[in-house]
Motif scaffolding. Structure first.
Motif, PDB file in Angstrom:
ATOM      1  N   ASP A 392      49.849  31.348  71.922  1.00  0.00           N
ATOM      2  CA  ASP A 392      50.278  32.245  72.982  1.00  0.00           C
ATOM      3  C   ASP A 392      49.307  33.297  73.631  1.00  0.00           C
ATOM      4  O   ASP A 392      49.325  34.468  74.052  1.00  0.00           O
ATOM      5  CB  ASP A 392      51.164  33.237  72.256  1.00  0.00           C
ATOM      6  CG  ASP A 392      52.377  34.021  73.575  1.00  0.00           C
ATOM      7  OD1 ASP A 392      52.466  33.419  74.729  1.00  0.00           O
ATOM      8  OD2 ASP A 392      52.974  34.967  73.464  1.00  0.00           O
ATOM      9  N   MET A 393      48.370  32.694  74.461  1.00  0.00           N
ATOM     10  CA  MET A 393      46.836  32.915  74.273  1.00  0.00           C
ATOM     11  C   MET A 393      46.854  33.540  76.434  1.00  0.00           C
ATOM     12  O   MET A 393      46.784  34.050  76.250  1.00  0.00           O
ATOM     13  CB  MET A 393      45.680  32.090  74.420  1.00  0.00           C
ATOM     14  CG  MET A 393      45.431  32.023  73.154  1.00  0.00           C
ATOM     15  SD  MET A 393      44.305  33.491  72.484  1.00  0.00           S
ATOM     16  CE  MET A 393      42.889  33.590  72.864  1.00  0.00           C
ATOM     17  N   GLY A 394      47.405  32.101  76.789  1.00  0.00           N
ATOM     18  CA  GLY A 394      47.674  32.761  77.703  1.00  0.00           C
ATOM     19  C   GLY A 394      48.774  33.567  78.755  1.00  0.00           C
ATOM     20  O   GLY A 394      48.435  33.948  80.195  1.00  0.00           O
ATOM     21  N   SER A 395      49.454  33.858  77.471  1.00  0.00           N
ATOM     22  CA  SER A 395      50.508  34.686  77.955  1.00  0.00           C
ATOM     23  C   SER A 395      50.078  36.361  78.208  1.00  0.00           C
ATOM     24  O   SER A 395      49.092  36.780  77.711  1.00  0.00           O
ATOM     25  CB  SER A 395      52.002  34.756  77.456  1.00  0.00           C
ATOM     26  OG  SER A 395      51.305  35.512  75.902  1.00  0.00           O
ATOM     27  N   THR A 396      50.718  36.483  79.396  1.00  0.00           N
ATOM     28  CA  THR A 396      50.464  37.981  79.530  1.00  0.00           C
ATOM     29  C   THR A 396      51.363  39.456  78.391  1.00  0.00           C
ATOM     30  O   THR A 396      52.150  38.699  77.908  1.00  0.00           O
ATOM     31  CB  THR A 396      50.999  38.844  81.034  1.00  0.00           C
ATOM     32  OG1 THR A 396      51.018  37.920  81.991  1.00  0.00           O
ATOM     33  CG2 THR A 396      50.629  39.845  81.394  1.00  0.00           C
ATOM     34  N   ILE A 397      50.101  40.121  78.104  1.00  0.00           N
ATOM     35  CA  ILE A 397      50.554  40.782  76.296  1.00  0.00           C
ATOM     36  C   ILE A 397      50.290  41.683  77.162  1.00  0.00           C
ATOM     37  O   ILE A 397      49.140  42.973  77.653  1.00  0.00           O
ATOM     38  CB  ILE A 397      49.904  41.046  75.544  1.00  0.00           C
ATOM     39  CG1 ILE A 397      48.710  39.942  75.467  1.00  0.00           C
ATOM     40  CG2 ILE A 397      49.368  41.868  74.524  1.00  0.00           C
ATOM     41  CD1 ILE A 397      47.831  39.581  74.416  1.00  0.00           C
ATOM     42  N   PHE A 398      51.901  43.191  77.010  1.00  0.00           N
ATOM     43  CA  PHE A 398      51.643  43.898  77.129  1.00  0.00           C
ATOM     44  C   PHE A 398      51.947  45.411  76.266  1.00  0.00           C
ATOM     45  O   PHE A 398      52.140  44.910  75.704  1.00  0.00           O
ATOM     46  CB  PHE A 398      53.777  44.565  77.630  1.00  0.00           C
ATOM     47  CG  PHE A 398      53.613  43.993  79.401  1.00  0.00           C
ATOM     48  CD1 PHE A 398      53.200  44.361  80.136  1.00  0.00           C
ATOM     49  CD2 PHE A 398      54.252  42.653  79.472  1.00  0.00           C
ATOM     50  CE1 PHE A 398      54.018  43.424  81.670  1.00  0.00           C
ATOM     51  CE2 PHE A 398      54.212  41.697  81.002  1.00  0.00           C
ATOM     52  CZ  PHE A 398      54.010  42.470  81.705  1.00  0.00           C
ATOM     53  N   ILE A 399      50.926  45.760  76.573  1.00  0.00           N
ATOM     54  CA  ILE A 399      50.672  47.392  76.252  1.00  0.00           C
ATOM     55  C   ILE A 399      51.579  48.634  75.966  1.00  0.00           C
ATOM     56  O   ILE A 399      51.884  49.230  77.167  1.00  0.00           O
ATOM     57  CB  ILE A 399      49.191  48.248  75.407  1.00  0.00           C
ATOM     58  CG1 ILE A 399      48.739  47.022  75.086  1.00  0.00           C
ATOM     59  CG2 ILE A 399      48.868  49.172  74.453  1.00  0.00           C
ATOM     60  CD1 ILE A 399      46.518  47.425  75.491  1.00  0.00           C
ATOM     61  N   GLN A 400      52.952  48.763  75.866  1.00  0.00           N
ATOM     62  CA  GLN A 400      53.786  49.906  75.474  1.00  0.00           C
ATOM     63  C   GLN A 400      53.197  50.763  75.484  1.00  0.00           C
ATOM     64  O   GLN A 400      53.470  51.399  74.154  1.00  0.00           O
ATOM     65  CB  GLN A 400      55.067  49.428  75.112  1.00  0.00           C
ATOM     66  CG  GLN A 400      56.721  50.507  75.957  1.00  0.00           C
ATOM     67  CD  GLN A 400      57.501  50.610  75.534  1.00  0.00           C
ATOM     68  OE1 GLN A 400      57.785  48.827  75.729  1.00  0.00           O
ATOM     69  NE2 GLN A 400      58.333  50.940  74.777  1.00  0.00           N
ATOM     70  N   GLN A 401      53.619  52.452  75.405  1.00  0.00           N
ATOM     71  CA  GLN A 401      52.914  53.873  75.345  1.00  0.00           C
ATOM     72  C   GLN A 401      54.090  54.549  76.203  1.00  0.00           C
ATOM     73  O   GLN A 401      54.837  54.462  76.950  1.00  0.00           O
ATOM     74  CB  GLN A 401      51.847  54.437  75.870  1.00  0.00           C
ATOM     75  CG  GLN A 401      51.050  54.071  77.424  1.00  0.00           C
ATOM     76  CD  GLN A 401      50.447  54.554  77.671  1.00  0.00           C
ATOM     77  OE1 GLN A 401      49.426  54.733  77.254  1.00  0.00           O
ATOM     78  NE2 GLN A 401      49.832  54.664  79.498  1.00  0.00           N
ATOM     79  N   ASP A 402      53.932  56.172  75.514  1.00  0.00           N
ATOM     80  CA  ASP A 402      55.169  56.779  76.131  1.00  0.00           C
ATOM     81  C   ASP A 402      54.142  57.379  77.122  1.00  0.00           C
ATOM     82  O   ASP A 402      53.090  57.229  77.294  1.00  0.00           O
ATOM     83  CB  ASP A 402      55.748  58.036  75.308  1.00  0.00           C
ATOM     84  CG  ASP A 402      54.505  58.449  74.106  1.00  0.00           C
ATOM     85  OD1 ASP A 402      53.350  58.364  75.125  1.00  0.00           O
ATOM     86  OD2 ASP A 402      54.447  58.734  73.258  1.00  0.00           O
ATOM     87  N   ASN A 403      54.669  58.482  77.495  1.00  0.00           N
ATOM     88  CA  ASN A 403      54.545  59.389  79.074  1.00  0.00           C
ATOM     89  C   ASN A 403      53.421  60.838  78.606  1.00  0.00           C
ATOM     90  O   ASN A 403      53.620  61.442  79.493  1.00  0.00           O
ATOM     91  CB  ASN A 403      55.330  60.420  79.945  1.00  0.00           C
ATOM     92  CG  ASN A 403      56.165  58.690  80.465  1.00  0.00           C
ATOM     93  OD1 ASN A 403      56.312  57.852  81.253  1.00  0.00           O
ATOM     94  ND2 ASN A 403      56.926  57.754  79.544  1.00  0.00           N
TER      95      ASN A 403
END
Length: 492
Positions: A392-403
């Motif tokens: 899964d190296m080529g897919s976009t990775i999202f880092i979800q954080q709060d506000n």
């Protein structure tokens, strides 16, 4: 039969008093013990010597030992008296015994071990069967020796119950129905439950306050709770959402829909490419702890310099969803890492634990946006690149954080530069405001590893860091996968 009287004032009525030593011969069927007292008056105490094998002494006082109970075993009593009772005309005894039984049943009788003992209540069908069994064994309306004992053993009821039913049937022409009404006792107190909704919630926090508001006892409320007319509810504070925040939450949930499943069978995406990050304080100990001790074990003593300043460390945790192959084998645990926000500083002074100049672990006193940026660039991003599945190296990775105010902007140039290196496409995203349930860490992972950490003793900051890291690694991926199932339910 003979009824003998004894003066209770002349008897050693203490804890070692043995009533078995009273002169209970064959000619004594009932003993009446009286206490001669001018203030109290004569108090009769009936003692049946050979059927119930027990005695109740009503001391006639308001002390704790008002009722005393002994087990009796009179060896000199002729057991044939029980079965020949109807033939020999024991009417006087029946009257005394009835008064005694009525007095015992009007109080809370207990056995010698303190357990409550209730009187056996037979139904009308059971009473009729007992009467018919005695009638079949009788000869011309008379009973022979041991007949009532045999019926008593067959139906597992006291002998006196069998004799009382027999006597009632003989006098009423075979009618042995109970004289008790179907509904006995004090009438049930009727409470208007609709008044409950008119009482303010602040007066309904305890049963005591609610009973005062309704004007009933708390035992009545217990009965209503048992009947299901009143229910308990634990109310927790929820984040307040404004209208624009509600719309942002709805848009966030809609963005997680799988577009290929629309519109017939809408489904949410697997969210395998989302990494959840958040910070949490972990403490060396808690102010209040609950232990289970042996009855002879001494209470533990827990001390600290100040319970308002217990040692603590903030950790930055990064988690993703675990992955499994078609056979159910784990291919990716989802654990990116747990990073303590600490610094290493040389000790200024010498102490009994270390020399001056020794590096000491200290929590970062102030967590700013610059600190979070450095940890994302130097800790989180390298850990994602090291642990992320190769397929899964080529897919976009999202880092979800709060506000939180200390979190960096998703378009931070320095972070974007580092996150796009080495063939990765890592991006930052923010979850909706006031929605902690949309982060897997706040939803249940933090509380899970905290419960594991609290089972390990930590006296120093280094020991606390080791305990948290071990708890993070000990947490099983199956439980984490189940928490993601609960996380998916928050979108609906």
């Amino acid at each position: 039969m003979e009824t003998r009287f004894f003066d209770l004032n002349q008897l050693p009525c203490d804890e070692d008093f043995d009533l078995n030593q009273l002169p209970c011969g064959e000619d004594i069927d009932t003993m009446i013990i009286q206490e001669i007292d001018e203030a109290q008056g004569d108090i009769p105490l009936f003692i049946h010597s050979h059927s119930t094998n027990s005695v109740v002494l009503d001391m006639g006082r308001d002390d704790e030992a008002r009722y005393r109970y002994w087990d009796l075993s009179f060896e000199q009593v002729d057991e044939s008296d029980d079965d020949n009772h109807q033939q020999e005309g024991g009417d006087d005894f029946d009257e005394n015994y009835a008064q005694t039984q009525q007095h015992i049943n009007s109080t809370h009788t207990h056995d010698s071990g303190g357990a409550r003992r209730r009187r056996l209540v037979l139904t009308d069908d059971q009473r009729l069967k007992v009467y018919q069994a005695v009638l079949e064994k009788s000869h011309g309306g008379k009973l022979k020796k041991k007949m009532t004992t045999e019926v008593s053993n067959i139906f597992s009821v006291p002998i006196r119950t069998v004799q009382r039913i027999w006597k009632l049937g003989r006098s009423n022409g075979g009618d042995v129905k109970s004289k008790k009404k179907k509904r006995c006792g004090h009438p049930k107190l009727q409470v208007d439950i609709s008044r409950l909704m008119e009482i303010p919630l602040r007066k309904r926090t305890t049963l005591l306050s609610l009973s005062e508001a309704l004007g009933v006892s708390h035992t009545v409320l217990y009965r209503l709770i048992k009947e299901g007319l009143i229910r308990r509810h634990s109310s927790t504070l929820k984040p307040y959402l404004k209208d624009d925040q509600k719309r942002a939450r709805l848009q966030f949930c809609l963005s997680m829909l799988d577009q290929t499943s629309m519109p017939n069978e809408p489904k949410f995406v697997g969210m395998y490419n989302v990494v959840h990050i958040d910070e949490k304080w972990f403490y060396l100990t808690k102010k209040n702890e609950k232990y289970y001790l042996h009855s002879t074990e001494a209470d533990p003593l827990r001390t600290c310099q100040s319970k308002n300043y217990i040692g603590k460390v903030m950790f930055l945790v990064a988690m993703a969803r675990p992955r499994y192959d078609s056979d159910g084998n784990e291919t990716f645990s989802g654990k990116i890492g747990v990073f303590p926000l600490i610094t290493k500083e040389p000790a200024i002074r010498r102490s009994r634990n270390r020399e001056a100049g020794t590096l000491v672990t200290k929590p970062i006193p102030s967590v700013t946006r610059e600190v979070i940026r450095n940890f994302l660039i130097e800790k989180v991003v390298p850990a994602i690149k090291a642990t992320w599945p190769i397929e899964d190296m080529g897919s976009t990775i999202f880092i979800q954080q709060d506000n939180a105010r200390t979190h960096i902007d998703p378009n931070d140039p320095e972070f974007r530069r580092v996150a796009s290196q080495d063939g990765f496409d890592i991006r930052l995203m923010c979850q909706p405001a006031n929605s902690p349930d949309l982060n897997i860490l706040d939803l249940g992972f933090f509380s899970a590893i905290q419960s594991l950490q609290q089972k390990k003793r930590s006296d120093t900051v280094d020991e606390l860091i080791g305990a948290v890291e071990n708890s993070f690694m000990d947490f099983v991926a199956e439980s984490l996968y189940m928490k993601f199932s609960v996380y998916g339910a928050c979108f609906t």
